[in-house]
Design a protein around this motif. Structure first.
Motif, PDB file in Angstrom:
ATOM      1  N   THR A  26      35.401  88.132 -33.453  1.00 20.75           N
ATOM      2  CA  THR A  26      35.259  89.523 -33.876  1.00 20.75           C
ATOM      3  C   THR A  26      34.249  90.267 -32.940  1.00 20.75           C
ATOM      4  O   THR A  26      33.059  89.578 -32.555  1.00 20.75           O
ATOM      5  CB  THR A  26      34.867  89.645 -35.251  1.00 20.75           C
ATOM      6  OG1 THR A  26      35.687  88.752 -35.903  1.00 20.75           O
ATOM      7  CG2 THR A  26      34.647  91.036 -35.997  1.00 20.75           C
ATOM      8  N   PHE A  41      32.500  82.183 -40.266  1.00 20.35           N
ATOM      9  CA  PHE A  41      32.879  83.385 -40.943  1.00 20.35           C
ATOM     10  C   PHE A  41      31.719  84.090 -41.661  1.00 20.35           C
ATOM     11  O   PHE A  41      30.761  83.555 -41.950  1.00 20.35           O
ATOM     12  CB  PHE A  41      34.146  82.867 -42.080  1.00 20.35           C
ATOM     13  CG  PHE A  41      35.220  82.549 -41.535  1.00 20.35           C
ATOM     14  CD1 PHE A  41      36.542  83.333 -41.444  1.00 20.35           C
ATOM     15  CD2 PHE A  41      35.361  80.982 -41.286  1.00 20.35           C
ATOM     16  CE1 PHE A  41      37.544  82.562 -40.744  1.00 20.35           C
ATOM     17  CE2 PHE A  41      36.680  80.697 -40.751  1.00 20.35           C
ATOM     18  CZ  PHE A  41      37.549  81.273 -40.616  1.00 20.35           C
ATOM     19  N   LEU A  61      37.263  90.481 -47.519  1.00 23.36           N
ATOM     20  CA  LEU A  61      37.914  90.254 -46.189  1.00 23.36           C
ATOM     21  C   LEU A  61      36.615  89.625 -45.396  1.00 23.36           C
ATOM     22  O   LEU A  61      35.628  90.042 -45.214  1.00 23.36           O
ATOM     23  CB  LEU A  61      38.155  91.466 -45.249  1.00 23.36           C
ATOM     24  CG  LEU A  61      38.811  91.379 -44.065  1.00 23.36           C
ATOM     25  CD1 LEU A  61      39.818  90.357 -43.962  1.00 23.36           C
ATOM     26  CD2 LEU A  61      39.102  92.651 -43.435  1.00 23.36           C
ATOM     27  N   TRP A  62      37.082  88.150 -45.053  1.00 24.19           N
ATOM     28  CA  TRP A  62      36.297  87.404 -44.201  1.00 24.19           C
ATOM     29  C   TRP A  62      36.598  87.401 -42.766  1.00 24.19           C
ATOM     30  O   TRP A  62      37.672  87.394 -42.466  1.00 24.19           O
ATOM     31  CB  TRP A  62      36.089  85.904 -44.642  1.00 24.19           C
ATOM     32  CG  TRP A  62      35.303  85.978 -45.935  1.00 24.19           C
ATOM     33  CD1 TRP A  62      35.981  86.114 -47.261  1.00 24.19           C
ATOM     34  CD2 TRP A  62      34.036  85.491 -46.339  1.00 24.19           C
ATOM     35  NE1 TRP A  62      34.973  86.101 -48.228  1.00 24.19           N
ATOM     36  CE2 TRP A  62      33.738  85.725 -47.564  1.00 24.19           C
ATOM     37  CE3 TRP A  62      32.954  85.411 -45.380  1.00 24.19           C
ATOM     38  CZ2 TRP A  62      32.674  85.438 -48.219  1.00 24.19           C
ATOM     39  CZ3 TRP A  62      31.995  84.846 -46.085  1.00 24.19           C
ATOM     40  CH2 TRP A  62      31.600  84.764 -47.182  1.00 24.19           C
ATOM     41  N   CYS A  63      35.858  87.636 -41.844  1.00 22.24           N
ATOM     42  CA  CYS A  63      36.144  87.708 -40.466  1.00 22.24           C
ATOM     43  C   CYS A  63      35.843  86.463 -39.641  1.00 22.24           C
ATOM     44  O   CYS A  63      34.435  85.945 -39.940  1.00 22.24           O
ATOM     45  CB  CYS A  63      35.581  88.892 -39.658  1.00 22.24           C
ATOM     46  SG  CYS A  63      35.994  90.562 -40.409  1.00 22.24           S
ATOM     47  N   TYR A  64      36.366  86.000 -38.655  1.00 17.63           N
ATOM     48  CA  TYR A  64      36.096  85.041 -37.834  1.00 17.63           C
ATOM     49  C   TYR A  64      35.052  85.341 -36.756  1.00 17.63           C
ATOM     50  O   TYR A  64      35.344  86.151 -35.913  1.00 17.63           O
ATOM     51  CB  TYR A  64      37.250  84.425 -37.048  1.00 17.63           C
ATOM     52  CG  TYR A  64      36.985  83.012 -36.379  1.00 17.63           C
ATOM     53  CD1 TYR A  64      36.615  81.958 -37.131  1.00 17.63           C
ATOM     54  CD2 TYR A  64      37.170  83.006 -35.120  1.00 17.63           C
ATOM     55  CE1 TYR A  64      36.347  80.660 -36.517  1.00 17.63           C
ATOM     56  CE2 TYR A  64      37.016  81.708 -34.372  1.00 17.63           C
ATOM     57  CZ  TYR A  64      36.606  80.790 -35.245  1.00 17.63           C
ATOM     58  OH  TYR A  64      36.255  79.498 -34.461  1.00 17.63           O
ATOM     59  N   GLU A 114      45.541  80.715 -45.813  1.00 20.27           N
ATOM     60  CA  GLU A 114      44.271  81.435 -45.558  1.00 20.27           C
ATOM     61  C   GLU A 114      43.027  80.420 -45.338  1.00 20.27           C
ATOM     62  O   GLU A 114      43.030  79.473 -46.050  1.00 20.27           O
ATOM     63  CB  GLU A 114      44.111  82.397 -46.708  1.00 20.27           C
ATOM     64  CG  GLU A 114      44.790  83.566 -46.985  1.00 20.27           C
ATOM     65  CD  GLU A 114      44.453  84.622 -45.408  1.00 20.27           C
ATOM     66  OE1 GLU A 114      43.445  84.761 -45.121  1.00 20.27           O
ATOM     67  OE2 GLU A 114      45.504  85.139 -45.185  1.00 20.27           O
ATOM     68  N   GLN A 165      41.033  95.353 -41.658  1.00 20.23           N
ATOM     69  CA  GLN A 165      41.140  94.205 -40.900  1.00 20.23           C
ATOM     70  C   GLN A 165      39.968  94.277 -39.759  1.00 20.23           C
ATOM     71  O   GLN A 165      39.359  95.268 -39.439  1.00 20.23           O
ATOM     72  CB  GLN A 165      42.519  94.118 -40.075  1.00 20.23           C
ATOM     73  CG  GLN A 165      42.582  95.130 -38.732  1.00 20.23           C
ATOM     74  CD  GLN A 165      43.938  94.833 -38.007  1.00 20.23           C
ATOM     75  OE1 GLN A 165      45.017  94.378 -38.671  1.00 20.23           O
ATOM     76  NE2 GLN A 165      43.699  94.753 -36.824  1.00 20.23           N
ATOM     77  N   CYS A 166      39.570  92.942 -39.562  1.00 22.52           N
ATOM     78  CA  CYS A 166      38.411  93.146 -38.611  1.00 22.52           C
ATOM     79  C   CYS A 166      38.803  93.520 -37.171  1.00 22.52           C
ATOM     80  O   CYS A 166      39.931  93.195 -36.811  1.00 22.52           O
ATOM     81  CB  CYS A 166      38.050  91.581 -38.512  1.00 22.52           C
ATOM     82  SG  CYS A 166      37.716  90.578 -40.106  1.00 22.52           S
ATOM     83  N   ASP A 220      41.981  88.748 -39.562  1.00 19.68           N
ATOM     84  CA  ASP A 220      40.560  88.228 -39.516  1.00 19.68           C
ATOM     85  C   ASP A 220      39.919  87.856 -38.377  1.00 19.68           C
ATOM     86  O   ASP A 220      38.885  87.296 -38.089  1.00 19.68           O
ATOM     87  CB  ASP A 220      40.315  86.918 -40.599  1.00 19.68           C
ATOM     88  CG  ASP A 220      41.035  85.846 -40.230  1.00 19.68           C
ATOM     89  OD1 ASP A 220      42.039  85.870 -39.275  1.00 19.68           O
ATOM     90  OD2 ASP A 220      40.993  84.896 -40.901  1.00 19.68           O
TER      91      ASP A 220
END
Length: 496
Positions: A147, A106, A140-143, A208, A166-167, A177
């Motif tokens: 992504t 992430f 906000l954490w993105c995978y 989450e 959002q990502c 994410d």
């Protein structure tokens, strides 16, 4: 006369005193010598103990150097065998567990100007209280895998006041994410519709993802008889999950021959426990699970917990790592889930006309007690499925062995388990490697009747696991049909 009497008495007194002093000196010498002897004996005992301990260490070092991995034997061990087995057949993590890769998987999303009041004020005249809420919004954490281009993230192409950021997800990934792979997204949609119709319990309880809420994943692999497994396929299925699984729990039936070291397959990077069964009768999944649980606790200090995940599979299954990683990060509880697998035969180049089969199970360990601590029973109790006809939970590769090894397998397996058609109806008809090569070349199952479906890597989305495609030279026998003339001609034309 008096003087002589006095002198005699003085002489006697001095003699008596000398005798007393002599005895005292002798006593002191004896005490000192006794203390000295005791000290020497004590030092000698310590020296002997150290010599014995060092010789044991050297002996263990020699055994480990000559046998890189020794396997833990099953029943019938003596006390000496049990004490020795505590250092054999198990590889514990050196520093920390493999579970926490959150910082690698992430990253924190940083839009161009999420808090740019000047731009927003000109366009929308944003009130002050909205600015304050935006300042304190959770990060906000993105995978990372799901992504697109993390270095140039932007806010949604919608009104930022109406929807949270959002990502930007790559194809086949979903969620705010981008952490849901296609197989999970479709499974959640399917189970959601089923729950609304029937009011059943959702198979997944999600939360989450965070670095503090990850679960361990134990992968329990049933290999069967060692001489009938494909080492190439075994290495692929282990390496495909090397960065997802915390502990590999592997059990098999040994024929006593020299077996390849698991360290050589895993490169010494993974934590594992082995269980070597002497017969198939004492190699049930419940017996193996009990052994693994004891070994993990006694040797690695690992207590298997109810929230941990258990994946159970066999020697021919390669699971999709994306779905397993999602469950580790997001699932609070997982009811028993079976996998819908792509049904390959001989290699990834042939597919069975049934296309898929259901095999394997994953569940939170807390549900294993309801299955009497038997992973096989847990699989039979599973009522939910991960994967569909177009999005697989993994690959099942039946008879993915060299022709000579398939012949040996057919000779030792009961005919009702593997229905085989002989080359002809004569009395001397038998199956040999040449006959198997013809079946593999023409795409016929060993029953002689089932026509397999030809697959080509260029046109098949789920042709093979990514690990096999990335190391095609190493797993070439599973990727290319060496006995198919048409395939060999295509390869030769591509080379030219």
């Amino acid at each position: 006369m008096v003087r002589s009497t006095i002198s005699v008495s003085q002489t006697l007194t001095s003699a008596t005193g000398g005798i007393g002093i002599g005895r005292l000196a002798i006593t002191k010498k004896l005490v000192l010598w006794s203390v000295l002897i005791l000290q020497i004996g004590f030092i000698g005992c310590i020296w002997l103990m150290q010599m014995n301990y060092s010789s044991q260490e050297q002996q263990q070092g020699l055994e480990q150097s000559h046998n890189r991995v020794n396997f833990v034997k099953s029943g019938g061990q003596t006390g000496a065998d049990r004490s020795q087995s505590q250092t054999l057949g198990t590889h514990c993590p050196r520093l920390h567990e493999n579970v926490n890769r959150y910082d690698r998987d992430f990253y924190q999303m940083k839009p161009d100007r999420l808090n740019d009041t000047q731009v927003h004020a000109d366009d929308y005249n944003v009130p002050a209280y909205v600015e304050m809420e935006m300042e304190t919004a959770a990060a906000l954490w993105c995978y990372r895998e799901g992504t697109i281009n993390e270095s140039s993230q932007h806010i949604n192409d919608v009104d930022y006041l109406m929807a949270p950021p959002q990502c930007k997800c790559a194809s086949g990934w979903h969620g705010r994410d981008c952490g849901q792979p296609e197989i999970i997204w479709r499974a959640l949609m399917t189970h959601s519709r089923a729950s609304k119709r029937g009011g059943g319990t959702a198979p997944l309880q999600l939360s989450e993802a965070s670095s503090s809420s990850l679960h361990r994943l134990f992968y329990m692999v049933e290999l069967g008889a060692w001489e009938h497994i494909s080492l190439e396929l075994l290495e692929l299925q282990l390496r495909a999950l090397l960065e997802v699984v915390d502990y590999f729990l592997i059990y098999y039936v040994s024929n006593g021959s020299k077996e390849r070291s698991l360290d050589s397959l895993l490169g010494g990077k993974a934590s594992y426990v082995l269980f070597r069964c002497t017969t198939a009768g004492n190699c049930s999944s419940s017996v193996a699970y009990a052994h693994f649980r004891r070994q993990l606790w006694s040797l690695c200090g690992v207590q298997m917990e109810a929230k941990d995940l258990l994946l159970h599979g066999d020697s021919r299954t390669v699971y999709a790592p994306a779905a397993l990683k999602f469950l580790k990060y997001y699932a609070k509880d997982v009811l028993p889930l079976r996998f819908r697998l792509k049904y390959n035969v001989y290699g990834f180049y042939w597919q069975h006309p049934k296309r898929t089969l259901l095999n394997g199970v994953i569940s939170s360990l807390g549900h294993l007690r309801g299955a009497q601590l038997d992973p096989h029973l847990l699989q039979r109790q599973a009522s939910n499925t991960l994967g569909d006809l177009n999005h697989y939970g993994g690959w099942s590769c039946e008879l993915c062995l060299p022709p000579e090894q398939i012949v040996l397998l057919l000779q030792q397996q009961p005919s009702h388990k593997l229905p085989v058609k002989l080359p002809n109806d004569t009395r001397n008809a038998h199956i040999d490697a040449t006959y198997m090569q013809k079946l593999m070349a023409n795409g016929y199952h060993i029953d002689g009747a089932t026509q397999l479906l030809r697959l080509r890597q260029q046109s098949e989305k789920y042709y093979a696991p990514d690990e096999a495609l990335l190391h095609s030279s190493q797993f070439g026998q599973l990727l290319v049909n060496l006995y198919d003339v048409d395939v060999l001609e295509d390869l030769q034309e591509e080379a030219d």
